[in-house]
Write an enzyme that holds these catalytic residues in place. Structure first.
Site, PDB file in Angstrom:
ATOM      1  N   CYS A 148      47.770  46.711  30.922  1.00  0.00           N
ATOM      2  CA  CYS A 148      47.631  46.482  32.364  1.00  0.00           C
ATOM      3  C   CYS A 148      48.395  47.537  33.162  1.00  0.00           C
ATOM      4  O   CYS A 148      47.979  48.690  33.249  1.00  0.00           O
ATOM      5  CB  CYS A 148      48.072  45.057  32.711  1.00  0.00           C
ATOM      6  SG  CYS A 148      47.836  44.608  34.447  1.00  0.00           S
ATOM      7  N   ASP A 194      37.160  40.584  33.620  1.00  0.00           N
ATOM      8  CA  ASP A 194      38.357  41.315  34.026  1.00  0.00           C
ATOM      9  C   ASP A 194      38.217  41.772  35.470  1.00  0.00           C
ATOM     10  O   ASP A 194      37.435  42.679  35.774  1.00  0.00           O
ATOM     11  CB  ASP A 194      38.565  42.509  33.097  1.00  0.00           C
ATOM     12  CG  ASP A 194      39.927  43.157  33.252  1.00  0.00           C
ATOM     13  OD1 ASP A 194      40.516  43.041  34.338  1.00  0.00           O
ATOM     14  OD2 ASP A 194      40.397  43.788  32.292  1.00  0.00           O
ATOM     15  N   HIS A 226      41.216  39.159  31.502  1.00  0.00           N
ATOM     16  CA  HIS A 226      42.318  40.103  31.668  1.00  0.00           C
ATOM     17  C   HIS A 226      43.625  39.476  31.174  1.00  0.00           C
ATOM     18  O   HIS A 226      43.948  38.351  31.513  1.00  0.00           O
ATOM     19  CB  HIS A 226      42.448  40.472  33.146  1.00  0.00           C
ATOM     20  CG  HIS A 226      43.466  41.524  33.422  1.00  0.00           C
ATOM     21  ND1 HIS A 226      43.161  42.863  33.485  1.00  0.00           N
ATOM     22  CD2 HIS A 226      44.802  41.435  33.647  1.00  0.00           C
ATOM     23  CE1 HIS A 226      44.256  43.554  33.728  1.00  0.00           C
ATOM     24  NE2 HIS A 226      45.269  42.707  33.831  1.00  0.00           N
TER      25      HIS A 226
END
Length: 261
Positions: A148, A194, A226
């Site tokens: 991320c 996501d 995600h």
């Protein structure tokens, strides 16, 4: 001010999906030391392959999840170093589970801006300090992995010759320039659902990698969202399997390319 809908992004800046997750149980076995005055988690392998992984964490910082992931890379033979560019101020200080709301006065944008500015200025000097401390001989190869928030710094490192390969999972805050700039093999470990890296942006990113003739591989896991690879729900057998497959594929990717370097 840019927003998550800014067309310049191929992976959107961190948003609500990046701040949720599950903290994992386990006992990390590494140590924390300062490198360049930045807290750094160091996980040492029992049997070393001689190579080193630089770990760029998500917004949960050096959480138990991150430390356990790094221990997993160490178990595969790598010396692993994870930078705490949040300097003791990860998102877990404000919310600890996916159902735990942040304090009503918590300023997400200010928190992100502060830590992104610090990370942007310090990842490359930190990586150089790691190389100085742990070696740069031809027999020592470096790789980098980010989750991320860490994805732009994977690309930042891959644009140099400081590492031989890189990988990221469920990335955020990436532009076309990040993909154009990579000089070394990149693995993308992606979730079907996501908000930061939705299908249309993922396809554009792959188009750039193909157009620029980069060396890359894309994993796409159906049915997860995600954060699955670093803070997913391990009580869900399928989500746990996806997380483990992501991790093992990254190990295999590094095994391949660092052996070739």
């Amino acid at each position: 001010m840019t927003t998550p809908s800014d067309p310049s992004y191929l992976a959107n800046p961190p948003s609500a999906c990046c701040f949720t997750g599950t903290l994992h149980a386990g006992t990390p076995r590494g140590t924390v030391e300062d490198i360049l005055s930045i807290p750094t988690y160091i996980s040492r392998p029992t049997t070393s392959n001689g190579n080193i992984i630089l770990y760029l964490p998500d917004v949960w910082g050096l959480s138990p999840n991150a430390k356990l992931l790094m221990d997993g890379y160490a178990a595969a033979g790598y010396l692993v170093l994870g930078i705490d560019y949040f300097r003791g101020d990860p998102i877990s200080n404000y919310r600890r589970t996916r159902n735990d709301p942040p304090p009503p006065d918590f300023d997400h944008p200010a928190w992100l801006a502060k830590h992104f500015a610090f990370a942007s200025a310090h990842v490359l000097p930190w990586a150089a300090a790691v190389r100085e401390k742990f070696g740069t001989s031809p027999t020592i190869q470096y790789a980098c992995v980010g989750y991320c928030f860490g994805a732009p710094f994977v690309c930042q490192l891959l644009a140099t010759d400081e590492v031989s390969a890189g990988a990221f999972a469920h990335p955020s805050r990436l532009t076309e320039e990040h993909f154009v700039g990579v000089k070394h093999p990149l693995l993308l470990s992606c979730a079907e659902t996501d908000g930061a890296f939705p299908p249309e942006l993922r396809r554009k990113a792959v188009d750039v990698l193909q157009r620029e003739k980069k060396v890359y591989h894309v994993q796409l896991f159906q049915g997860v969202s995600h954060g699955f690879a670093s803070r997913g729900d391990l009580d869900d057998p399928y989500e746990k399997w996806c997380k483990e497959q992501s991790h093992s594929a990254i190990v295999s990717w590094f095994d391949l390319w660092l052996a070739k370097s």
